[in-house]
Design an enzyme around this catalytic site. Structure first.
Site, PDB file in Angstrom:
ATOM      1  N   ALA A   1     -22.231  82.010 -38.819  1.00 40.63           N
ATOM      2  CA  ALA A   1     -22.793  82.808 -39.228  1.00 40.63           C
ATOM      3  C   ALA A   1     -22.741  82.917 -40.773  1.00 40.63           C
ATOM      4  CB  ALA A   1     -21.861  84.249 -38.655  1.00 40.63           C
ATOM      5  N   GLY A   2     -23.640  81.929 -41.368  1.00 41.77           N
ATOM      6  CA  GLY A   2     -23.924  81.650 -42.574  1.00 41.77           C
ATOM      7  C   GLY A   2     -25.322  82.335 -42.937  1.00 41.77           C
TER       8      GLY A   2
ATOM      9  N   ILE B   1     -28.558  81.149 -42.682  1.00 41.70           N
ATOM     10  CA  ILE B   1     -29.515  81.133 -41.924  1.00 41.70           C
ATOM     11  C   ILE B   1     -29.254  81.852 -40.642  1.00 41.70           C
ATOM     12  CG2 ILE B   1     -30.907  79.632 -40.304  1.00 41.70           C
ATOM     13  CD1 ILE B   1     -30.720  77.358 -42.436  1.00 41.70           C
TER      14      ILE B   1
ATOM     15  N   GLY C   1     -40.059  56.922 -49.862  1.00 37.69           N
ATOM     16  CA  GLY C   1     -39.890  56.270 -51.020  1.00 37.69           C
ATOM     17  C   GLY C   1     -38.531  55.668 -51.142  1.00 37.69           C
TER      18      GLY C   1
ATOM     19  N   ARG D   1     -26.062  72.341 -44.243  1.00 40.20           N
ATOM     20  CA  ARG D   1     -27.230  71.125 -44.251  1.00 40.20           C
ATOM     21  C   ARG D   1     -26.366  69.868 -44.780  1.00 40.20           C
ATOM     22  NH1 ARG D   1     -32.145  72.607 -43.323  1.00 40.20           N
ATOM     23  NH2 ARG D   1     -33.200  71.215 -44.825  1.00 40.20           N
TER      24      ARG D   1
ATOM     25  N   ALA E   1     -33.442  77.063 -53.594  1.00 37.36           N
ATOM     26  CA  ALA E   1     -34.520  76.582 -54.033  1.00 37.36           C
ATOM     27  C   ALA E   1     -34.664  76.842 -55.629  1.00 37.36           C
ATOM     28  CB  ALA E   1     -35.703  77.236 -53.540  1.00 37.36           C
TER      29      ALA E   1
ATOM     30  N   HIS F   1     -36.814 106.585 -63.946  1.00 36.22           N
ATOM     31  CA  HIS F   1     -36.389 107.434 -62.791  1.00 36.22           C
ATOM     32  C   HIS F   1     -37.725 107.992 -62.054  1.00 36.22           C
ATOM     33  CE1 HIS F   1     -34.245 110.666 -61.025  1.00 36.22           C
ATOM     34  NE2 HIS F   1     -35.247 111.506 -61.238  1.00 36.22           N
TER      35      HIS F   1
HETATM   36  P1  FAD Z   1     -36.369  69.950 -49.954  1.00 35.06           P
HETATM   37  O1  FAD Z   1     -37.047  71.037 -49.940  1.00 35.06           O
HETATM   38  O2  FAD Z   1     -35.441  69.596 -48.861  1.00 35.06           O
HETATM   39  O3  FAD Z   1     -37.500  68.830 -50.119  1.00 35.06           O
HETATM   40  C1  FAD Z   1     -37.149  67.274 -50.281  1.00 35.06           C
HETATM   41  C2  FAD Z   1     -38.501  66.546 -50.044  1.00 35.06           C
HETATM   42  O4  FAD Z   1     -38.418  65.158 -49.921  1.00 35.06           O
HETATM   43  C3  FAD Z   1     -38.846  66.872 -48.446  1.00 35.06           C
HETATM   44  O5  FAD Z   1     -40.350  67.199 -48.798  1.00 35.06           O
HETATM   45  C4  FAD Z   1     -38.780  65.432 -47.788  1.00 35.06           C
HETATM   46  O6  FAD Z   1     -39.699  65.283 -47.007  1.00 35.06           O
HETATM   47  C5  FAD Z   1     -38.766  64.687 -49.104  1.00 35.06           C
HETATM   48  N1  FAD Z   1     -38.141  63.313 -48.754  1.00 35.06           N
HETATM   49  C6  FAD Z   1     -37.027  63.011 -48.241  1.00 35.06           C
HETATM   50  N2  FAD Z   1     -36.602  61.874 -48.462  1.00 35.06           N
HETATM   51  C7  FAD Z   1     -37.790  61.091 -49.036  1.00 35.06           C
HETATM   52  C8  FAD Z   1     -38.273  59.818 -49.195  1.00 35.06           C
HETATM   53  N3  FAD Z   1     -37.208  58.845 -49.042  1.00 35.06           N
HETATM   54  N4  FAD Z   1     -39.259  59.528 -49.483  1.00 35.06           N
HETATM   55  C9  FAD Z   1     -40.113  60.591 -49.837  1.00 35.06           C
HETATM   56  N5  FAD Z   1     -40.024  61.962 -49.464  1.00 35.06           N
HETATM   57  C10 FAD Z   1     -38.849  62.078 -49.152  1.00 35.06           C
HETATM   58  N6  FAD Z   1     -33.452  78.680 -50.945  1.00 35.06           N
HETATM   59  C11 FAD Z   1     -33.563  80.038 -51.574  1.00 35.06           C
HETATM   60  O7  FAD Z   1     -33.225  79.817 -52.634  1.00 35.06           O
HETATM   61  N7  FAD Z   1     -33.951  80.934 -51.061  1.00 35.06           N
HETATM   62  C12 FAD Z   1     -34.087  81.222 -49.767  1.00 35.06           C
HETATM   63  O8  FAD Z   1     -34.739  81.950 -49.432  1.00 35.06           O
HETATM   64  C13 FAD Z   1     -33.932  79.990 -48.752  1.00 35.06           C
HETATM   65  N8  FAD Z   1     -34.175  80.330 -47.560  1.00 35.06           N
HETATM   66  C14 FAD Z   1     -34.035  79.197 -46.782  1.00 35.06           C
HETATM   67  C15 FAD Z   1     -34.298  79.365 -45.402  1.00 35.06           C
HETATM   68  C16 FAD Z   1     -34.277  78.045 -44.539  1.00 35.06           C
HETATM   69  C17 FAD Z   1     -34.222  78.527 -43.157  1.00 35.06           C
HETATM   70  C18 FAD Z   1     -33.637  77.119 -45.100  1.00 35.06           C
HETATM   71  C19 FAD Z   1     -33.246  75.797 -44.209  1.00 35.06           C
HETATM   72  C20 FAD Z   1     -33.216  76.835 -46.270  1.00 35.06           C
HETATM   73  C21 FAD Z   1     -33.617  77.701 -47.139  1.00 35.06           C
HETATM   74  N9  FAD Z   1     -33.251  77.888 -48.661  1.00 35.06           N
HETATM   75  C22 FAD Z   1     -33.469  78.984 -49.520  1.00 35.06           C
HETATM   76  C23 FAD Z   1     -33.029  76.346 -49.112  1.00 35.06           C
HETATM   77  C24 FAD Z   1     -33.892  75.825 -49.731  1.00 35.06           C
HETATM   78  O9  FAD Z   1     -34.966  75.558 -48.853  1.00 35.06           O
HETATM   79  C25 FAD Z   1     -33.768  74.462 -50.492  1.00 35.06           C
HETATM   80  O10 FAD Z   1     -32.492  74.720 -51.365  1.00 35.06           O
HETATM   81  C26 FAD Z   1     -34.654  73.751 -51.171  1.00 35.06           C
HETATM   82  O11 FAD Z   1     -35.957  73.460 -50.247  1.00 35.06           O
HETATM   83  C27 FAD Z   1     -34.141  72.308 -51.789  1.00 35.06           C
HETATM   84  O12 FAD Z   1     -35.140  71.916 -52.510  1.00 35.06           O
HETATM   85  P2  FAD Z   1     -35.201  70.311 -52.790  1.00 35.06           P
HETATM   86  O13 FAD Z   1     -36.532  69.948 -53.357  1.00 35.06           O
HETATM   87  O14 FAD Z   1     -33.983  69.983 -53.236  1.00 35.06           O
HETATM   88  O15 FAD Z   1     -35.328  69.603 -51.189  1.00 35.06           O
HETATM   89  P1  NAI Z   2     -24.097  77.995 -44.289  1.00 33.99           P
HETATM   90  O1  NAI Z   2     -23.472  77.155 -45.152  1.00 33.99           O
HETATM   91  O2  NAI Z   2     -24.794  79.210 -45.065  1.00 33.99           O
HETATM   92  O3  NAI Z   2     -23.467  78.430 -42.934  1.00 33.99           O
HETATM   93  C1  NAI Z   2     -23.138  77.573 -42.111  1.00 33.99           C
HETATM   94  C2  NAI Z   2     -21.905  78.677 -41.135  1.00 33.99           C
HETATM   95  O4  NAI Z   2     -21.756  77.901 -40.246  1.00 33.99           O
HETATM   96  C3  NAI Z   2     -20.823  78.830 -42.014  1.00 33.99           C
HETATM   97  O5  NAI Z   2     -20.178  79.881 -41.928  1.00 33.99           O
HETATM   98  C4  NAI Z   2     -19.613  77.837 -41.318  1.00 33.99           C
HETATM   99  O6  NAI Z   2     -18.330  78.280 -41.130  1.00 33.99           O
HETATM  100  C5  NAI Z   2     -20.082  77.954 -40.020  1.00 33.99           C
HETATM  101  N1  NAI Z   2     -20.064  76.604 -39.240  1.00 33.99           N
HETATM  102  C6  NAI Z   2     -19.866  75.380 -39.440  1.00 33.99           C
HETATM  103  N2  NAI Z   2     -19.617  74.468 -38.493  1.00 33.99           N
HETATM  104  C7  NAI Z   2     -19.392  75.267 -37.563  1.00 33.99           C
HETATM  105  C8  NAI Z   2     -19.255  75.306 -35.818  1.00 33.99           C
HETATM  106  N3  NAI Z   2     -18.815  73.939 -35.561  1.00 33.99           N
HETATM  107  N4  NAI Z   2     -19.066  76.150 -35.124  1.00 33.99           N
HETATM  108  C9  NAI Z   2     -19.247  77.522 -35.734  1.00 33.99           C
HETATM  109  N5  NAI Z   2     -19.532  77.804 -36.939  1.00 33.99           N
HETATM  110  C10 NAI Z   2     -19.451  76.676 -37.621  1.00 33.99           C
HETATM  111  O7  NAI Z   2     -25.445  77.300 -43.725  1.00 33.99           O
HETATM  112  P2  NAI Z   2     -26.672  77.412 -43.149  1.00 33.99           P
HETATM  113  O8  NAI Z   2     -26.936  78.848 -42.567  1.00 33.99           O
HETATM  114  O9  NAI Z   2     -27.143  76.512 -42.149  1.00 33.99           O
HETATM  115  O10 NAI Z   2     -27.724  77.455 -44.375  1.00 33.99           O
HETATM  116  C11 NAI Z   2     -27.936  76.151 -45.139  1.00 33.99           C
HETATM  117  C12 NAI Z   2     -28.121  76.271 -46.482  1.00 33.99           C
HETATM  118  O11 NAI Z   2     -29.477  76.709 -46.734  1.00 33.99           O
HETATM  119  C13 NAI Z   2     -27.198  77.686 -47.070  1.00 33.99           C
HETATM  120  O12 NAI Z   2     -25.977  77.298 -47.405  1.00 33.99           O
HETATM  121  C14 NAI Z   2     -28.238  77.902 -48.333  1.00 33.99           C
HETATM  122  O13 NAI Z   2     -27.816  77.135 -49.368  1.00 33.99           O
HETATM  123  C15 NAI Z   2     -29.519  77.558 -47.749  1.00 33.99           C
HETATM  124  N6  NAI Z   2     -30.293  78.800 -47.454  1.00 33.99           N
HETATM  125  C16 NAI Z   2     -30.506  79.814 -48.285  1.00 33.99           C
HETATM  126  C17 NAI Z   2     -31.000  80.915 -47.846  1.00 33.99           C
HETATM  127  C18 NAI Z   2     -31.253  81.869 -48.764  1.00 33.99           C
HETATM  128  O14 NAI Z   2     -31.058  81.738 -50.286  1.00 33.99           O
HETATM  129  N7  NAI Z   2     -31.469  83.118 -48.695  1.00 33.99           N
HETATM  130  C19 NAI Z   2     -31.485  81.195 -46.598  1.00 33.99           C
HETATM  131  C20 NAI Z   2     -31.129  80.253 -45.700  1.00 33.99           C
HETATM  132  C21 NAI Z   2     -30.844  79.352 -46.253  1.00 33.99           C
END
Ligand code: FAD
Ligand code: NAI
Length: 483
Positions: free
Chosen positions: A195-196, A198, A125, A290, A338, A462
């Site tokens: 060490a964030g 992910i 889109g 991200r 999410a 409890h």
């Molecule tokens: P997204 O989920 O990124 O969805 C965006 C959608 O838009 C995608 O399907 C994409 O294909 C589509 N899109 C993009 N551009 C276009 C376009 N131009 N036209 C049509 N479609 C398009 N969050 C939590 O709360 N709990 C967790 O445990 C958690 N674990 C995570 C683990 C990992 C490994 C990762 C990477 C993220 C995790 N997150 C977690 C973060 C969570 O996934 C995101 O915050 C969430 O998915 C964001 O939702 P969103 O709808 O904003 O975007």
């Molecule tokens: P993050 O922001 O959590 O962690 C990234 C880490 O990488 C930070 O500690 C940062 O200082 C470090 N970093 C950045 N640049 C670097 C470099 N050049 N060299 C070494 N270290 C560097 O991001 P992450 O882990 O990629 O996750 C992305 C996002 O996805 C999270 O911020 C979170 O919002 C979402 N997420 C949420 C989860 C949950 O809710 N349980 C699980 C996984 C992801």
């Protein structure tokens, strides 16, 4: 032929987008949702659910559970007098189980779209322009480009993994979250940059399955966003008890790929306080944050304002600078979570329908699904100190909880921070088993403006882990009963 017209068109079907679309449709608005083929299934069919369902929250938690079971069988069964021999992991089965869960949930969203009469438009889109108070959007899919019109547009295009210059992600050897959730075997030595959330979650998964895991983190402090006491406890658990190697304050240098005995190997140079170091590993996860998905959205065609970090610029109600254009989820400011995106999706749909939608950004829980789990809501001690707020603290270890002892999992604590003058709860921090579930009580309490005394006077079953929340509340007033 006239263009299709809708009250609302959502771009992106991740948690922010699909929830916004469903809520808008529930409220009687004609609604469509555009989703690209970013996560298409093997037949090329668009998959809904975005990052969260396809390569984020859901698949990571599926692997997490498998790896925890393996770890328990290897290390915890024995204390219960249960011995098992010859435990093996079949990574193929584990990954297939995860894939099946993803398929089940993503097709579930399709079902929800059908049930709620949300029209799915498959394709990418982008904004084309505006005529007669209708936004015109192009949807470019397999069969070409069609134009649809909408009174309101909700941008929910989410985010993608940030990559680093000179470290090309192929999602085989060097992986971002997508590749790291689909390894075909357990790497002997796994490197992780960042060490964030992910890095810690996925690093722990592969560590439990047997990899030697080394995490390289740029910042000098570990888990800087968490409460300092939680970060300290987590550091102890991850590095001393579980053997994750975490190096802080590093600067990543050259990353080279080579072969040893026909097998691909990586060599990573990095600098720390002691000079240039080198890490050799078989696979690498790059998890350094991200970036918002705004490329190709046609923002320039309509003058959609982005902020200094490339996110769609919005106000507290997720309104952009353009009339009737809204944005939610990872593509805007705030935590990339999410549930935060979903709340915004509901709020925006309700505002469009003339209702009073609202998101309380002060009560959004954070959970890190490591073991022990880490969860918090509200302020950390560091934030309260910086803001000059006077507060009282109650902290209770799980070691003092009968259920935790029964479960053989006593790491961690619950810590409650309450305003020194009013006793209103300002923050709650949990590190320990089931922290992800326990934090819900604290979120509800904070949403209702509860005091620590309110929690202290509520009956908790409890023996449950939730009694630790009760005791932490009592401890704020220096009168815990079991500690
Ligand atoms: P997204 O989920 O990124 O969805 C965006 C959608 O838009 C995608 O399907 C994409 O294909 C589509 N899109 C993009 N551009 C276009 C376009 N131009 N036209 C049509 N479609 C398009 N969050 C939590 O709360 N709990 C967790 O445990 C958690 N674990 C995570 C683990 C990992 C490994 C990762 C990477 C993220 C995790 N997150 C977690 C973060 C969570 O996934 C995101 O915050 C969430 O998915 C964001 O939702 P969103 O709808 O904003 O975007
Ligand atoms: P993050 O922001 O959590 O962690 C990234 C880490 O990488 C930070 O500690 C940062 O200082 C470090 N970093 C950045 N640049 C670097 C470099 N050049 N060299 C070494 N270290 C560097 O991001 P992450 O882990 O990629 O996750 C992305 C996002 O996805 C999270 O911020 C979170 O919002 C979402 N997420 C949420 C989860 C949950 O809710 N349980 C699980 C996984 C992801």
């Amino acid at each position: 032929m006239a263009n299709k017209q809708f009250d609302v068109v959502v771009i992106g079907a991740g948690p922010g987008g699909y929830i916004a679309a469903i809520r808008a449709a529930q409220l009687g608005l004609s609604t469509a949702c555009i989703e690209s083929d970013a996560y298409a299934d093997p037949k090329g069919e668009v998959r809904l659910g975005g990052t969260c369902l396809n390569v984020g929250c859901i698949p990571s938690k599926a692997l997490l559970r498998s790896s925890e079971l393996f770890d328990e069988a290897n290390h915890s069964f024995v204390m219960h007098g249960i011995s098992v021999e010859g435990i093996k992991v079949d990574v193929g089965t584990m990954v297939r189980r995860k894939d099946n869960i993803v398929t089940q949930l993503t097709s579930g969203i399709r079902g929800l779209f059908k049930k709620n009469k949300v029209t799915l438009l498959a394709g990418r889109g982008s904004f084309r322009g505006r005529e007669d108070e209708l936004w015109q959007l192009e949807v470019t899919g397999k069969e070409g480009t069609e134009v649809v019109e909408a009174k309101h547009v909700i941008v929910a295009t989410g985010s993608s993994a940030r990559h680093l210059d000179g470290i090309p992600v192929d999602n085989r050897i060097i992986c971002d979250n997508a590749g790291a959730l689909a390894f075909d075997s357990i790497p002997k030595r796994l490197g992780v940059i960042g060490a964030g959330v992910i890095g810690l979650e996925l690093g722990s998964v592969w560590k439990r399955l047997g990899s030697e895991v080394t995490i390289l983190e740029a910042l000098p402090d570990f888990l800087a966003a968490a409460d300092p006491a939680v970060a300290k406890e987590a550091w102890k658990a991850f590095t001393q008890k579980q053997g994750l190697k975490i190096h802080l304050g590093v600067k990543i240098g050259a990353v080279k790929q080579g072969k040893k005995g026909g097998v691909t190997q990586l060599s990573i140079d990095y600098e720390n306080g002691e000079g240039v170091q080198n890490l050799e590993c078989d696979r690498l996860i790059v998890s350094v944050g991200r970036v918002p998905n705004t490329a190709g959205l046609g923002a320039d065609n309509v003058g959609l304002k982005l902020d200094e970090r490339g996110r769609v610029d919005v106000n507290d109600h997720c309104q952009t600078n353009l009339e009737n254009v809204w944005a939610v989820g990872d593509v805007i400011r705030g935590p990339m979570l999410a549930h935060k995106g979903m709340e915004e999706g509901v709020m925006v749909a309700e505002l469009i329908a003339g209702q009073a939608g609202h998101v309380d950004y002060d009560a959004i829980p954070w959970v890190i699904y490591t073991h022990p789990e880490i969860a918090w809501v509200g302020k950390t001690e560091t934030q309260l100190k910086n803001e000059g707020v006077a507060y009282r603290t109650g902290q209770i270890p799980f070691l003092a909880n009968g259920r935790a002892l029964g479960q053989g999992d006593t790491t961690g604590f619950v810590k409650m921070l309450a305003d020194a003058a009013t006793d209103r709860i300002l923050g709650v921090h949990v590190i320990g088993a089931n922290a992800s579930e326990l934090i819900a009580e604290a979120v509800v309490a904070m949403e209702f403006g509860a005091s620590s005394e309110d929690i202290a006077r509520i009956c908790h079953a409890h023996p449950t882990l939730s009694e630790t929340m009760h005791e932490a509340a009592l401890a704020v007033d220096k009168r815990p009963l079991h500690f």
